[in-house]
Scaffold this motif. Sequence first.
Motif: not given
Length: 436
Positions: A190-212
């Motif tokens: 459940l915690l990791e699912g919530s973190i995924a929501k934060l990650r998706q907000a950071c990605q802002d529809g751009k996928g994982t490249q800006n995270m990398k």
Amino acid sequence: MLRQASVVHYLTRKGYLHLAERCGVRFPACTLPRFTCVGITTRSTMSGSCTNSSDMKSEVEANLDLSKLRYSMVWEDAVMLSEALDIKDTDTILSITSSGDNVLHMLLGKPKKIFAVDFSPTQNAVLHLKIAAIKELTREEAIKLMGYLGTPDERLALLKKLKTLPDHAKGILVTQLADGIAKGLALNGLLEGSIAKLRQACQDGKGTQNMKDFLNASTPQARLEILHSWPLERIFNGHRETCNALADHGRDSAQFKYVHLSANQYGVALATRLSKWFLQEASMCRDNHYLSAFLLGLEGICEIPMEEIDQHLPFYLHRGNFEALKDLVDRVEVYSGSIEDKLGGEFVFDKANLSDIFEYMSIEAAHVLMNRLTKSCSVGGRIAMWNLLCARHPPSKPDCGGRYLQLLGGLSAKLSAQDRVPFYQDFFVCECQESS
């Protein structure tokens, strides 16, 4: 320009504000409060006589849905914990299970015994799964089973292959967690699912490249430039759909019983801690599997070549560590129940990892448990604990069989400054000493 006033106090206190300002970022002046719960805010509130009551069970245990997997990964810095406890080969260790990652990391110190305790059979089942994988599988197979490689069918086939799983753990894994294992159990709580929501907000529809790009940036300035492309208003202003996803979905209301924060206050607290994380030195980012899990998720980690994946994996899956653990996992005994139950009889431990369990208790229950732990800890033994949202501290020399817990302030401060996980407010290391 970053305009979030809520982060300035924290960044200043931790020594990171100058990095932001050096990169042209300006924060208006503001004050961020330290969050406390009613009652236990100073050491003096915990003082008193040692109580032997066996009636005070963990309050959260009675109100928490124990069938749910809350954490599939431990979000508490394992390296910091092991340094705090200074593990010896003669040690008996008492530890909260969570999902077992830190139990396995402490095991690399070759203690005599580790008692992993959790009142959630589901959390204990995940540790049993990891132990069985270490015993029976190759490292690559274990990485697949946990979801960092492979397909759903491969993971379920590996689960069926395991023969050393206790029956009760196997039942939970097959009936309750099979879907999560197929999808990738490593980041499926459940915690990791919530973190995924934060990650998706950071990605802002751009996928994982800006995270990398962020993860691989060599300087705080380069990371700050990437931060400019993120939807920081939503992240740092503590809106419910981002920062407060952890409060809404990652934790049960029973775990917040003694936390007195509004939704936005919780968001501000998390945002400031994320800010510290984002501005770490590059070496701490590159060798930080917690940050990789946060920024990349399984989707991004699965894209990394096998020969480069170590730094993105929990320590028990690292080359060398995995093979070393094969000869050590039989030293772990998993116990489903409360810490209070385990402390019955003549049980004695030398080191303890208690996570942030005191935040889930009333003042009275925390008082009783802290003193019982002091009585059961060997002289010279150590206890490590975290504060998340409630400021709770070690007791001040209670009468506990002639023993008390001495806060190791210098070590606690040093390790807190090195913490590679942003969620916690404080980290304490205490040593059990005899009264003079």
